[in-house]
Design a protein around this motif. Structure first.
Motif, mmCIF file in Angstrom:
data_model
loop_
_atom_site.group_PDB
_atom_site.id
_atom_site.type_symbol
_atom_site.label_atom_id
_atom_site.label_comp_id
_atom_site.label_asym_id
_atom_site.label_seq_id
_atom_site.Cartn_x
_atom_site.Cartn_y
_atom_site.Cartn_z
ATOM 1 N N PRO A 102 -81.772 25.249 72.453
ATOM 2 C CA PRO A 102 -80.420 24.882 72.003
ATOM 3 C C PRO A 102 -79.684 26.032 71.324
ATOM 4 C CG PRO A 102 -82.115 23.641 70.793
ATOM 5 C CD PRO A 102 -82.822 24.572 71.702
ATOM 6 N N THR A 103 -80.396 27.103 70.953
ATOM 7 C CA THR A 103 -79.710 28.213 70.258
ATOM 8 C C THR A 103 -79.771 29.514 71.063
ATOM 9 O OG1 THR A 103 -81.676 28.926 69.060
ATOM 10 C CG2 THR A 103 -80.365 27.213 68.018
ATOM 11 N N LEU A 104 -78.642 30.187 71.105
ATOM 12 C CA LEU A 104 -78.540 31.444 71.855
ATOM 13 C C LEU A 104 -79.439 32.520 71.245
ATOM 14 C CD1 LEU A 104 -77.231 33.062 74.135
ATOM 15 C CD2 LEU A 104 -75.336 33.596 72.594
ATOM 16 N N ALA A 105 -79.519 32.562 69.923
ATOM 17 C CA ALA A 105 -80.344 33.579 69.247
ATOM 18 C C ALA A 105 -81.804 33.479 69.689
ATOM 19 C CB ALA A 105 -80.246 33.402 67.735
ATOM 20 N N HIS A 106 -82.253 32.243 69.830
ATOM 21 C CA HIS A 106 -83.631 31.974 70.268
ATOM 22 C C HIS A 106 -83.859 32.553 71.672
ATOM 23 C CE1 HIS A 106 -87.015 28.717 70.272
ATOM 24 N NE2 HIS A 106 -87.458 29.910 70.567
ATOM 25 N N ILE A 107 -82.854 32.354 72.538
ATOM 26 C CA ILE A 107 -82.939 32.851 73.926
ATOM 27 C C ILE A 107 -82.957 34.372 73.955
ATOM 28 C CG2 ILE A 107 -81.572 33.047 76.069
ATOM 29 C CD1 ILE A 107 -83.172 30.466 75.893
#
Length: 383
Positions: free
Chosen positions: A21-26
């Motif tokens: 759900p989070t871009l930072a994680h990706i």
């Protein structure tokens, strides 16, 4: 005649897919895998597709299409080691290369919620290949035995681990004669469950000790077996409607070769054969572990089951393994005969109960579920 659509390399559907759900994680996952691919000297052959849809982000990793076509035409992953001169028998790094390359080539996406979960999946496949190479048992389709100092049996709970005995050691003792000094008798299907369970337990010990403890407790109380084992521990990919390409395998996959002969498949234990893909074109052989099967030798063995049946004194249909060995050895001397048998056996299998023109190749493969803290989806059923 059954029509199917075989899955070939559709870049936008397959490969390795990490979602969050989070871009930072990706971005973190992308950087971590990119770094690993660089270390393995594979980064030049891989491209990524970043996408966002209704509040979820994903990054897909794929082999460049021309590289995929060159290294694995028609998704045939069995030649990867030969093409790239990988030595997966002695090099753990080469085995990681083969696993990741095969996953990057997948026509169906391998989905993960994090880079950690992907790494755990690769390590579990390592564990399965290593244990699969070491596993051997006595051939007996009816008997069931385990090392008594580690295991106990009840009709209600199956074979459970004695309290205080570590599950990992108990599984190694039961399946690996180098560890126990003895061959135990049980079915190849149960043996595949033990190898998978061992691979998962070894990973949990390192990355998710709490879940490892639950697994230990589970096996001290009640064994999970057969269909239930599949539901709790495994994902299946491919289907009868959209089968996997016949030569697409990832090291650590569990798969089934079907006996397409209606007569010999009536004998208990000879309906088909459960094995692991060990990589480098080889499949596990639990009866003679120093002689892993090639696709050819496995197909020939299953084919000749039909030529080795007899009725015992009680009138029961049985199968003579020595006849199978002799017939396989004879066929191997004749390239034309090998070609004839392979043409038949390398067809996709037909549905249960149908014996018309199908071969022994299954349409699906199986591999373990997620295991990391916060994302694990093993549904253990401890009371």
């Amino acid at each position: 005649m059954r029509t199917t659509t075989s899955m070939h390399h559709h870049p936008e559907q397959g490969g390795i897919l990490i979602q969050s759900p989070t871009l930072a994680h990706i971005i973190t996952a992308q950087q971590a895998l990119q770094q690993q691919l660089e270390t393995l000297k594979l980064h030049r052959f891989v491209h990524t597709i970043l996408s966002a849809e209704s509040g979820r982000y994903s990054i897909r990793f794929l082999l460049h299409e021309e590289i995929a076509g060159e290294w694995a035409p028609d998704c045939d992953t069995m030649q990867l080691c030969t093409h790239l001169q990988l030595d997966t028998q002695t090099s753990s790094t080469d085995l990681t290369r083969e696993i990741l390359l095969a996953m990057l080539l997948s026509p169906v996406a391998f989905e993960f919620p994090s880079h950690d979960e992907l790494q755990a999946a690769v390590r579990i496949r390592h564990n399965i290949v290593t244990a699969g190479r070491s596993t051997a048992m006595a051939f007996d389709t009816a008997a069931a035995e385990r090392p008594a100092e580690y295991w106990t049996y009840s009709e209600e709970n199956g074979f459970t681990v004695l309290p205080g005995q570590p599950l990992i050691k108990a599984l190694q003792k039961a399946t690996q004669p180098d560890d126990s000094g003895k061959l135990y008798s049980f079915s190849c299907y149960r043996a595949t469950e033990y190898v998978i369970l061992l691979g998962i337990a070894q990973e949990l010990m390192a990355s998710n000790p709490a879940l490892h403890q639950q697994l230990q407790q589970q096996w001290e109380q009640q064994a999970i077996m057969s269909g239930k084992f599949h539901d709790v521990f495994l994902r299946e990919y491919g289907s009868m409607e959209t089968p996997l390409p016949p030569k697409y395998y990832v090291p650590g996959d569990r798969l089934w070769f079907r006996n397409p002969d209606p007569h010999s498949s009536d004998i208990m234990g000879y309906e088909g054969s459960w094995v692991f893909y060990l990589g480098n074109g080889l499949f596990s052989n639990f009866w003679k572990r120093d002689q892993p099967y090639t696709l050819t030798s496995k197909c020939l063995e299953l084919y000749h089951w039909r030529n080795a049946t007899y009725h015992d004194l009680a009138g029961e249909l049985q199968l003579d393994e020595s006849v199978v060995e002799a017939r396989v050895s004879e066929s191997m001397q004749d390239p034309v005969e090998v070609e004839r048998i392979l043409t038949q056996m390398l067809r996709l299998r037909e549905p249960t109960g149908v014996y018309v023109e199908g071969g022994c190749i299954d349409t699906t493969r199986e591999y373990p579920r997620w295991v990391c803290p916060h994302t694990a989806d093993l549904g253990l059923c401890i009371s």
